[in-house]
Motif scaffolding. Structure first.
Motif, PDB file in Angstrom:
ATOM      1  N   GLN A  80     -16.170  10.684   2.724  1.00  0.00           N
ATOM      2  CA  GLN A  80     -17.037   9.498   2.711  1.00  0.00           C
ATOM      3  C   GLN A  80     -17.275   8.980   4.125  1.00  0.00           C
ATOM      4  OE1 GLN A  80     -15.418   5.941   0.891  1.00  0.00           O
ATOM      5  NE2 GLN A  80     -17.432   5.336   0.176  1.00  0.00           N
ATOM      6  N   VAL A  81     -16.206   8.926   4.924  1.00  0.00           N
ATOM      7  CA  VAL A  81     -16.331   8.423   6.294  1.00  0.00           C
ATOM      8  C   VAL A  81     -17.211   9.350   7.134  1.00  0.00           C
ATOM      9  CG1 VAL A  81     -15.063   7.926   8.429  1.00  0.00           C
ATOM     10  CG2 VAL A  81     -14.146   7.178   6.221  1.00  0.00           C
ATOM     11  N   VAL A 129     -11.544  10.271   0.988  1.00  0.00           N
ATOM     12  CA  VAL A 129     -11.849   9.186   1.926  1.00  0.00           C
ATOM     13  C   VAL A 129     -12.514   9.745   3.181  1.00  0.00           C
ATOM     14  CG1 VAL A 129     -10.839   7.409   3.417  1.00  0.00           C
ATOM     15  CG2 VAL A 129     -10.024   7.680   1.065  1.00  0.00           C
ATOM     16  N   ASP A 187      -9.483   5.069  11.539  1.00  0.00           N
ATOM     17  CA  ASP A 187     -10.194   4.449  10.428  1.00  0.00           C
ATOM     18  C   ASP A 187      -9.831   5.119   9.116  1.00  0.00           C
ATOM     19  OD1 ASP A 187     -12.014   2.951   8.920  1.00  0.00           O
ATOM     20  OD2 ASP A 187     -13.691   4.286   9.390  1.00  0.00           O
ATOM     21  N   ILE A 188      -9.812   6.443   9.114  1.00  0.00           N
ATOM     22  CA  ILE A 188      -9.480   7.186   7.893  1.00  0.00           C
ATOM     23  C   ILE A 188      -8.051   6.875   7.451  1.00  0.00           C
ATOM     24  CG2 ILE A 188      -9.154   9.496   6.905  1.00  0.00           C
ATOM     25  CD1 ILE A 188     -11.442  10.399   8.844  1.00  0.00           C
ATOM     26  N   ARG A 244       0.823  -1.212   0.000  1.00  0.00           N
ATOM     27  CA  ARG A 244       0.000   0.000   0.000  1.00  0.00           C
ATOM     28  C   ARG A 244       0.854   1.256   0.000  1.00  0.00           C
ATOM     29  NH1 ARG A 244      -4.652   0.167   4.302  1.00  0.00           N
ATOM     30  NH2 ARG A 244      -3.069  -0.581   5.739  1.00  0.00           N
ATOM     31  N   SER A 280     -16.762   8.971  13.616  1.00  0.00           N
ATOM     32  CA  SER A 280     -15.626   8.772  12.700  1.00  0.00           C
ATOM     33  C   SER A 280     -14.318   8.895  13.479  1.00  0.00           C
ATOM     34  CB  SER A 280     -15.656   9.813  11.579  1.00  0.00           C
ATOM     35  OG  SER A 280     -16.827   9.691  10.813  1.00  0.00           O
ATOM     36  N   ASN A 331      -6.243   4.221   8.125  1.00  0.00           N
ATOM     37  CA  ASN A 331      -6.129   2.837   7.668  1.00  0.00           C
ATOM     38  C   ASN A 331      -6.682   2.650   6.260  1.00  0.00           C
ATOM     39  OD1 ASN A 331      -4.921   1.939  10.027  1.00  0.00           O
ATOM     40  ND2 ASN A 331      -6.862   1.401  11.011  1.00  0.00           N
ATOM     41  N   ARG A 332      -7.773   3.338   5.961  1.00  0.00           N
ATOM     42  CA  ARG A 332      -8.368   3.207   4.626  1.00  0.00           C
ATOM     43  C   ARG A 332      -7.443   3.752   3.541  1.00  0.00           C
ATOM     44  NH1 ARG A 332     -14.856   3.894   4.539  1.00  0.00           N
ATOM     45  NH2 ARG A 332     -15.335   3.092   6.622  1.00  0.00           N
TER      46      ARG A 332
END
Length: 209
Positions: A34-35, A31, A48-49, A15, A44, A51-52
């Motif tokens: 969207q989250v 991203v 998480d952001i 990645r 949120s 990692n995406r």
């Protein structure tokens, strides 16, 4: 503080990809938008952001400073995109005031369709308990009100400044309510919503003798 970059060992193998900063910022905003739109601001997480995207969380903070800063950047991008869409529509409509307003309204409703995540951010200020974000959201509404007032002035030179502001505020409020209504009535197209609103406001476009 020693912050590792997204293309070093902080990102999992497969990645890692070095991108120009501007391109990386746009990737993060897409991203994050969207989250935030899907989960809401409170639910949120920066983890998480990050990692995406394949970034370390410290790198995410290096770009935007905080979760609030990231949300503000998302709102600003949405505001810029909305202004670009509506001003482009106005530029292509010629000098007919009726057509100008019609095309700008249509651009607004199409924006809410084509940029659903952006629209979700712009319409949820009550759910975001941050004064800075609410100020940014109000600035978005104000930019559209100012644009509408300028369009109205071309067709109604008889209106004074207070009347222009009152008319423009009413139209923008109606746009927002119709956009929300369309979320419950998915069969209503952007064109139909524009037609309904124009039927309501068209009489006000005729200058009084």
């Amino acid at each position: 503080m020693n912050v590792q970059h997204a293309d070093d060992h902080s990102a999992p193998a497969g990645r890692r990809k070095r991108l120009p900063r501007a391109e990386r910022e746009q990737q993060i905003l897409a991203v994050a938008e969207q989250v935030f739109a899907t989960n809401g601001y409170q639910a949120s997480s920066m983890d998480d952001i990050a990692n995406r995207i394949g970034l370390s969380k410290p790198m995410l903070y290096e770009y935007f400073g905080s979760k609030e800063g990231l949300l503000l950047a998302c709102v600003e991008r949405a505001r810029r995109e909305l202004l670009e869409a509506t001003t482009e529509a106005a530029a292509g409509a010629g000098e007919n005031a009726h057509q100008l307003l019609h095309d700008c309204l249509l651009a607004f409703f199409r924006f809410s369709d084509e940029h659903a995540q952006s629209w979700a951010l712009l319409r949820t200020e009550a759910a975001i308990p941050l004064a800075t974000v609410n100020t940014a959201l109000e600035a978005t509404r104000q930019q559209q009100t100012d644009l509408t007032a300028r369009l109205l002035e071309a067709s109604r030179p008889d209106l004074d400044q207070v009347q222009l502001e009152a008319f423009a505020e009413s139209i923008i409020g109606a746009c927002e309510r119709l956009a929300l209504w369309r979320e419950k009535r998915s069969e209503i197209t952007a064109e139909e919503a524009t037609r309904h609103l124009m039927a309501l406001i068209s009489p006000s476009l005729v200058a009084q003798a």
